[in-house]
Design a protein around this motif. Structure first.
Motif, PDB file in Angstrom:
ATOM      1  N   UNK A 160       0.858  -1.181   0.000  1.00 43.11           N
ATOM      2  CA  UNK A 160       0.000   0.000   0.000  1.00 43.11           C
ATOM      3  C   UNK A 160       0.896   1.234   0.000  1.00 43.11           C
ATOM      4  N   UNK A 161       0.644   2.123  -0.924  1.00 42.27           N
ATOM      5  CA  UNK A 161       1.425   3.357  -0.991  1.00 42.27           C
ATOM      6  C   UNK A 161       1.180   4.167   0.274  1.00 42.27           C
ATOM      7  N   UNK A 162       2.256   4.499   0.953  1.00 41.55           N
ATOM      8  CA  UNK A 162       2.162   5.198   2.233  1.00 41.55           C
ATOM      9  C   UNK A 162       2.598   6.656   2.113  1.00 41.55           C
ATOM     10  N   UNK A 268       8.986   6.686  -3.223  1.00 48.60           N
ATOM     11  CA  UNK A 268       7.779   6.203  -2.553  1.00 48.60           C
ATOM     12  C   UNK A 268       8.139   5.310  -1.369  1.00 48.60           C
ATOM     13  N   UNK A 269       7.287   5.371  -0.357  1.00 48.58           N
ATOM     14  CA  UNK A 269       7.366   4.463   0.781  1.00 48.58           C
ATOM     15  C   UNK A 269       6.092   3.625   0.783  1.00 48.58           C
ATOM     16  N   UNK A 270       6.231   2.349   1.103  1.00 52.65           N
ATOM     17  CA  UNK A 270       5.099   1.430   1.028  1.00 52.65           C
ATOM     18  C   UNK A 270       4.928   0.673   2.338  1.00 52.65           C
ATOM     19  N   UNK A 271       3.682   0.467   2.698  1.00 51.27           N
ATOM     20  CA  UNK A 271       3.326  -0.415   3.808  1.00 51.27           C
ATOM     21  C   UNK A 271       3.125  -1.802   3.233  1.00 51.27           C
ATOM     22  N   UNK A 272       3.801  -2.789   3.802  1.00 53.93           N
ATOM     23  CA  UNK A 272       3.742  -4.161   3.303  1.00 53.93           C
ATOM     24  C   UNK A 272       3.003  -5.021   4.325  1.00 53.93           C
ATOM     25  N   UNK A 273       1.944  -5.684   3.876  1.00 52.13           N
ATOM     26  CA  UNK A 273       1.134  -6.544   4.735  1.00 52.13           C
ATOM     27  C   UNK A 273       0.954  -7.898   4.071  1.00 52.13           C
ATOM     28  N   UNK A 274       0.616  -8.943   4.851  1.00 52.28           N
ATOM     29  CA  UNK A 274       0.373 -10.259   4.244  1.00 52.28           C
ATOM     30  C   UNK A 274      -0.834 -10.211   3.304  1.00 52.28           C
ATOM     31  N   UNK A 275      -0.835 -11.099   2.337  1.00 51.06           N
ATOM     32  CA  UNK A 275      -1.982 -11.155   1.415  1.00 51.06           C
ATOM     33  C   UNK A 275      -3.252 -11.524   2.165  1.00 51.06           C
ATOM     34  N   UNK A 276      -3.154 -12.493   3.092  1.00 51.68           N
ATOM     35  CA  UNK A 276      -4.289 -12.851   3.938  1.00 51.68           C
ATOM     36  C   UNK A 276      -4.184 -12.054   5.231  1.00 51.68           C
TER      37      UNK A 276
END
Length: 300
Positions: A160-162, A268-276
């Motif tokens: 997600x673009x943060x 850009x900085x991104x928030x990385x989360x699990x797919x589930x």
């Protein structure tokens, strides 16, 4: 079988009022309905709780014992419900965040602070990590979330673009280009350019070097001997420039400054989360989205 909590709460009101009419009015139900509730409660317990007559209500020994012991039991039950609701809303648990070193100047601390201040039930821990390791660590569950500079590749995650940040250069305050509020890319290319080690962040290394792809003559690139030198010694010669995002301007060592590059695209900085995603992950996403809006990290 335990009595229903609604009848128990009604009983406690009646135990305080010792009058059906006043208790029913305080609860907001009809008096016959309250009387029926009390009869069912007594039937479930198998004992009388009240001695009734036309003029008064008196608690029996069992009724007095219940009036004393029920409030803390109901309070504990209320806390249990609140805990369950907090967990379901992602407001409870342990949160492990990994972030790129470059996100540690401003982005990661702001998000961690907001998570801690807004969610007292969360235990948050954040550690710097090598950028290429963050997405795999999120995917396999070693950490719950990541913050990366650049949109890093990786399977099993969602990004997600943060934040968007202008690209500029760090340089000594006595550098000839420091007198300009903005620096042309071609002018910067005339000086030695320090880039981050490509192994540490291939995406950002390639993005920064691509800024100077069309300049002639080709600039002189080099990587620092110390990959994360807080003192920035190599920039103090008044010649070398270091392409960097504007977050570098918030943590400048003495004697250095930052200037934007005219016409350069944003980092850009991104928030990385699990797919589930669990409720906890959805909570992180919601907090990050609100924070990005409030701090204008994603200008329109």
């Amino acid at each position: 079988m335990a009595p229903d909590t609604v009848s128990l709460r009604y009983f406690l009101v009646l135990a305080q009022e010792l009058n059906f009419t006043r208790a029913a009015a305080r609860i907001g139900i009809a008096q016959p309905a309250l009387s029926a509730r009390m009869r069912r409660l007594e039937a479930e317990l198998g004992t009388a709780l009240l001695v009734r007559n036309t003029r008064s209500v008196v608690l029996t020994t069992a009724g007095a014992a219940l009036a004393e012991s029920a409030p803390p039991a109901l309070a504990a039950l209320d806390r249990a419900w609140d805990t369950a609701r907090s967990a379901a809303a992602g407001e409870l648990g342990t949160l492990r965040i990994g972030y790129s070193l470059s996100a540690g100047a401003e982005t990661a601390p702001a998000l961690v602070d907001r998570l801690i201040r807004g969610n007292s039930g969360l235990e948050v821990g954040a550690v710097p990590m090598a950028t290429p390791e963050i997405s795999p660590a999120v995917a396999d569950g070693r950490i719950d979330a990541g913050i990366t500079r650049g949109e890093q590749p990786g399977r099993g995650v969602r990004r997600f673009l943060l934040r968007r940040a202008r690209i500029g250069v760090q340089l000594a305050q006595h550098h000839p280009l420091a007198e300009h509020p903005e620096i042309e890319i071609a002018d910067a290319a005339a000086y030695p350019l320090r880039l981050p080690d490509r192994a540490a962040n291939p995406v950002i290394h390639d993005q920064l070097s691509a800024l100077f792809r069309d300049t002639r003559p080709h600039p002189r690139f080099h990587t620092p001997a110390v990959s994360f030198d807080m003192s920035q010694r190599d920039l103090r010669d008044g010649v070398t420039l270091a392409p960097a995002g504007e977050a570098a301007a918030t943590a400048q060592p003495a004697g250095l400054t930052w200037r934007p590059l005219r016409g350069a695209p944003s980092l850009t900085f991104h928030l990385v989360l699990p797919r589930e995603q669990s409720p906890l992950h959805r909570r992180i996403r919601a907090v990050a989205k609100t924070l990005a809006h409030e701090l204008h990290w994603l200008p329109d």
